[in-house]
Design a protein around this motif. Structure first.
Motif, PDB file in Angstrom:
ATOM      1  N   ALA A 138      38.981  40.858   1.844  1.00 36.86           N
ATOM      2  CA  ALA A 138      38.550  41.894   2.787  1.00 36.86           C
ATOM      3  C   ALA A 138      37.031  41.892   2.976  1.00 36.86           C
ATOM      4  N   LEU A 139      36.332  41.048   2.251  1.00 35.27           N
ATOM      5  CA  LEU A 139      34.875  40.983   2.360  1.00 35.27           C
ATOM      6  C   LEU A 139      34.454  40.298   3.660  1.00 35.27           C
ATOM      7  N   SER A 140      33.232  40.576   4.069  1.00 33.83           N
ATOM      8  CA  SER A 140      32.662  39.853   5.212  1.00 33.83           C
ATOM      9  C   SER A 140      32.384  38.403   4.820  1.00 33.83           C
ATOM     10  N   GLY A 141      32.060  37.581   5.814  1.00 32.48           N
ATOM     11  CA  GLY A 141      31.785  36.176   5.517  1.00 32.48           C
ATOM     12  C   GLY A 141      30.631  35.998   4.553  1.00 32.48           C
ATOM     13  N   GLY A 142      29.552  36.750   4.768  1.00 36.59           N
ATOM     14  CA  GLY A 142      28.408  36.649   3.868  1.00 36.59           C
ATOM     15  C   GLY A 142      28.731  37.131   2.472  1.00 36.59           C
ATOM     16  N   GLN A 143      29.515  38.194   2.371  1.00 41.22           N
ATOM     17  CA  GLN A 143      29.912  38.710   1.060  1.00 41.22           C
ATOM     18  C   GLN A 143      30.833  37.726   0.342  1.00 41.22           C
ATOM     19  N   GLN A 144      31.718  37.076   1.086  1.00 40.51           N
ATOM     20  CA  GLN A 144      32.589  36.076   0.463  1.00 40.51           C
ATOM     21  C   GLN A 144      31.777  34.910  -0.092  1.00 40.51           C
ATOM     22  N   GLN A 145      30.749  34.502   0.637  1.00 47.66           N
ATOM     23  CA  GLN A 145      29.917  33.409   0.130  1.00 47.66           C
ATOM     24  C   GLN A 145      29.165  33.843  -1.119  1.00 47.66           C
ATOM     25  N   ARG A 146      28.695  35.083  -1.138  1.00 48.56           N
ATOM     26  CA  ARG A 146      28.022  35.583  -2.340  1.00 48.56           C
ATOM     27  C   ARG A 146      28.993  35.671  -3.509  1.00 48.56           C
ATOM     28  N   LEU A 147      30.243  36.028  -3.233  1.00 50.60           N
ATOM     29  CA  LEU A 147      31.245  36.046  -4.302  1.00 50.60           C
ATOM     30  C   LEU A 147      31.476  34.635  -4.842  1.00 50.60           C
ATOM     31  N   ALA A 148      31.538  33.649  -3.951  1.00 51.97           N
ATOM     32  CA  ALA A 148      31.702  32.265  -4.397  1.00 51.97           C
ATOM     33  C   ALA A 148      30.522  31.846  -5.273  1.00 51.97           C
ATOM     34  N   LEU A 149      29.320  32.275  -4.907  1.00 52.65           N
ATOM     35  CA  LEU A 149      28.150  31.968  -5.725  1.00 52.65           C
ATOM     36  C   LEU A 149      28.217  32.687  -7.068  1.00 52.65           C
TER      37      LEU A 149
END
Length: 242
Positions: A138-149
């Protein structure tokens, strides 16, 4: 806040390669994706891979990570140098943000008694602590990338490999991700990233490798790459003609 990274068993000498490819060649059927590539990644480096679409950047990242079979050549990696790779479109489990990080630590063999603390620390590092219980997808694209990091950082890698880490992100999200990556480098993480954004390469990398048709055309300090003499193919690339 610092990462508390430890690189036990890795030589402190900057000259010590963490990963080394010699004569690396990768074929996908009849397509030669990499051809006779020599590349060393050393402790503390921040390295950008640049080149046109299809030049071999992603394949080179996967070869460094040991994810592809070499048709020729060799790959050597320091046995104690943990690696993590973040893909352009990271896969997130149908779980909470916090559980996605916890699961990555479990898969990495991190002891159970430290997983919770590391998960929380990683989310705090990337600014997602307040969203820990939200569904990851449910995260935004930028938040998903930060989660991956966050998942990658949590395993405390010596080498972090990233494939187009800010592709398809809006300017604000790109700045957030770039700030995180710069902080990781300051912590001592060795960074290797592919990017189409030459400005990003200037900002984040101390060394730039230009790939063209699966071959390395240039491997130079960032200042020399952008301001010094380069070969004809690299010059055409920098002018946007390849």
């Amino acid at each position: 806040m610092t990462s508390g990274l430890t690189h036990a068993g890795i030589s402190a000498a900057v000259s010590a390669p963490l990963i080394e490819l010699r004569g690396a060649t990768v074929d996908f059927g009849r397509v030669r994706a990499l051809c006779d590539v020599d590349l060393s990644v050393r402790v503390g480096e921040s390295l950008a891979l640049v080149g046109a679409n299809g030049s071999g950047k992603t394949t080179l990242l996967r070869a460094l990570h040991g994810q592809v079979t070499l048709a020729a050549g060799t790959r050597c990696a320091a046995s104690s140098a943990a690696q993590a790779m973040v893909f352009q479109r990271p896969f997130l489990m149908r779980l909470s943000v916090w559980r996605n990080v916890w699961l990555a630590l479990w898969l990495a063999g991190v002891p159970a008694d430290v997983r919770a603390a590391r998960s929380s620390a990683a989310l705090g590092r990337v600014g997602l602590a307040a969203l820990a219980q939200r569904p990851a997808r449910a995260l935004s694209g930028g938040q998903q990338q930060r989660l991956a990091l966050a998942r990658a950082w949590a395993v405390q890698p010596a080498v972090l490999l990233l494939d187009e880490p800010t592709a398809n992100l809006d300017p604000s999200a790109k700045r957030e991700v770039e700030s995180l990556l710069a902080g990781f480098v300051d912590d001592g993480v060795t960074l290797v990233m592919s990017t189409h954004n030459l400005g990003q390469a200037k900002r984040l990398a101390k060394r730039v490798v230009h790939l063209d048709e699966g071959r390395i055309r240039a491997d130079l300090p960032t200042t020399d790459f952008f301001d010094g003499p380069v070969d004809e193919r690299t010059e055409l690339f920098l002018k946007g003609r390849t």
